[in-house]
Design an enzyme around this catalytic site. Structure first.
Site, PDB file in Angstrom:
ATOM      1  N   CYS A  36       0.978  -1.058   0.051  1.00 50.39           N
ATOM      2  CA  CYS A  36      -0.058   0.031   0.177  1.00 50.39           C
ATOM      3  C   CYS A  36       0.789   1.137   0.097  1.00 50.39           C
ATOM      4  O   CYS A  36       1.629   1.578  -1.129  1.00 50.39           O
ATOM      5  CB  CYS A  36      -0.942   0.124   1.276  1.00 50.39           C
ATOM      6  SG  CYS A  36      -2.313   1.360   0.854  1.00 50.39           S
ATOM      7  N   HIS A  72      -3.968  -5.215   0.997  1.00 51.52           N
ATOM      8  CA  HIS A  72      -3.756  -5.801   2.548  1.00 51.52           C
ATOM      9  C   HIS A  72      -4.330  -7.013   2.652  1.00 51.52           C
ATOM     10  O   HIS A  72      -5.325  -7.444   2.129  1.00 51.52           O
ATOM     11  CB  HIS A  72      -4.766  -4.721   3.453  1.00 51.52           C
ATOM     12  CG  HIS A  72      -4.182  -3.495   3.422  1.00 51.52           C
ATOM     13  ND1 HIS A  72      -2.830  -3.035   4.015  1.00 51.52           N
ATOM     14  CD2 HIS A  72      -4.513  -2.153   2.866  1.00 51.52           C
ATOM     15  CE1 HIS A  72      -2.665  -1.766   3.656  1.00 51.52           C
ATOM     16  NE2 HIS A  72      -3.790  -1.134   3.183  1.00 51.52           N
TER      17      HIS A  72
END
Length: 495
Positions: free
Chosen positions: A330, A435
């Site tokens: 991310c 994630h």
């Protein structure tokens, strides 16, 4: 609606731990249970199937209760951004950003409306709500704008438990002081005290417990011993309590960014018996681990700046050039590129910032946040593995200027969706937006086997379940520990 409320004398007293345990205990006893935390300040978050963002701790509590996470379980999520500002997530969607001084004026009324509305919806579907407070319910300077402690307990008429961390010292004073600072009608809701994180001989507490019960008129329902159970951390302070496994066959360093987020991504790695996972401050030496992970960040540019000013960026470059493995997730993925652009000045006044230049990409920070669950298939380190996870990011990543395709710059798509991540042909630098990546057991083991092969170690079996099954075992262990050490009968008899 029947309700139990868990409040604590301090932060990190064990509210999340106890709430999670109660969700699992009562679900096992046949209750249709839902967790609830009116307002949570955390950088670990989860995306629901409908694309709503909520605190990861409440998602874990939902799984403990045997139900699906939904934004009503955490109607307000505050995500600190630095400079005393926070992003406000209201019912799963970004509502804006605010400072601590402006929050009460801007969000108290809509916040309470969201809390009351969420509770009303949950009441139609569940037998029992188990609520978690935040911090302390007796912060005098904040009490008038406290949305998530005794205001919720009074709204529900909840049977309330007060939990105290005895490991930090001063437990009896914390309990007495907290009760003294509550209003009489708030104090009347406290039906039990629970002592948490006790190390030592239980009988040594007996005289203190008797005094506390006599003084307060409230029973001590149990003493929970200190536990090494790997319980999902709610914020970065919990990382200081984590112990690194000594002598792991594979050593992995996670950079502890100043605004680290979603470090629950690494619980699955930490659960691996052969892995030593270490959270590394920017001031520490990087060393020569088998891999370095740059985790998610709430504010990519500020944490990227911290990497540069601390000298860690240079260390990462040297490590990668020497053949080290670097993986960014991310915000960490965004940092691996050539530059990060912020034309709308969302993260600050600087509109362009140099990246680590380890991947041929650049990222533009945008106002709209992407929050979605994903199901893809891997190309690397092994092709065809099913991978599930979720995206939470404010930014679009693309190939850098002048780069026509990945092959021309020695890179490949990590998954069957190129936008989710890339890896260099050498497989030294990895980056992705997903994630929960390591929760996928087969992919995690395939990646670890790639590291093990470089060390000349034998491969581990890849036919293992996903981490959610290990999480289930953890939740049962947490529930077993609490059930064995806390007398819940006086509480349940009042429901």
């Amino acid at each position: 609606m029947k309700a139990i409320m868990v409040v604590g004398t301090t932060s990190h007293a064990g509210k999340s731990f106890l709430t999670t345990a109660l969700c699992r205990i009562l679900a096992r006893r046949g209750w249709h249970v839902t967790p609830f935390k009116g307002q949570n300040m955390a950088l670990n978050s989860y995306v629901t199937p409908t694309g709503g963002e909520m605190g990861f701790a409440q998602a874990v509590q939902a799984w403990a209760a045997g139900t699906a996470p939904r934004v009503e379980m955490n109607p307000i999520l505050l995500k600190p951004q630095g400079n005393m500002t926070s992003q406000v997530i209201l019912m799963g969607k970004v509502a804006g950003q605010t400072t601590a001084s402006d929050y009460y004026e801007q969000y108290f009324k809509p916040g309470w409306e969201a809390i009351a509305s969420a509770l009303k919806r949950l009441a139609f579907e569940y037998d029992l709500v188990i609520c978690e407070g935040a911090g302390s319910p007796a912060e005098i300077n904040l009490k008038h704008r406290d949305l998530t402690n005794m205001r919720v307990a009074q709204h529900l008429g909840a049977t309330t438990l007060l939990v105290v961390d005895i490991d930090r010292g001063g437990a009896f004073a914390h309990v007495v002081g907290t009760l003294a600072l509550l209003d009489p009608e708030e104090r009347a809701l406290i039906k039990g005290i629970i002592i948490n994180k006790f190390r030592g001989q239980r009988s040594l507490l007996d005289s203190g417990i008797k005094w506390l019960e006599d003084y307060t008129g409230i029973p001590v329902l149990g003493v929970i011993p200190w536990s090494e159970i790997l319980f999902p951390a709610e914020d970065s302070l919990d990382l200081f309590e984590r112990k690194t496994k000594p002598n792991g066959e594979i050593n992995i360093n996670v950079i502890r960014l100043p605004r680290i987020s979603n470090f629950t991504d690494f619980d699955a790695l930490e659960s691996e018996p052969t892995v030593s996972l270490n959270y590394l401050d920017l001031s520490q030496e990087l060393g020569y681990p088998d891999a370095v992970i740059i985790p998610g960040s709430k504010t990519t540019i500020q944490d990227l700046s911290a990497l540069h000013t601390s000298g860690m960026a240079e260390k990462l470059e040297q490590y990668a050039n020497a053949g080290g493995i670097v993986l960014g997730i991310c915000g960490g993925f965004q940092m691996l590129g050539r530059r990060v652009l912020d034309p709308n000045q969302i993260e600050g006044k600087q509109e362009e910032f140099a990246g680590l230049n380890l991947l041929p990409i650049e990222t533009t920070i945008l106002p709209d946040k992407i929050t979605t669950q994903r199901q893809v298939f891997s190309n690397h380190p092994q092709s065809g593995l099913p991978v599930t996870g979720y995206e939470i990011h404010q930014g679009i990543t693309r190939l850098a200027d002048g780069v026509k395709n990945l092959e021309n710059v020695g890179c490949q798509a990590l998954f069957n969706d190129e936008k989710l991540g890339i890896v260099t042909h050498s497989q030294l630098v990895w980056g992705c937006y997903l994630h929960g990546l390591f929760d996928n057991g087969a992919w995690r083991r395939a990646w670890l086997n790639f590291l093990r092969h470089r060390r000349g170690l034998s491969a581990l079996p890849t036919g293992i379940p996903n981490y959610r099954e290990q999480r289930e075992a953890t939740l049962n262990s947490v529930a077993d520990l609490v059930e064995a050490n806390v007398n819940l009968s006086p509480i349940l008899s009042q429901l």
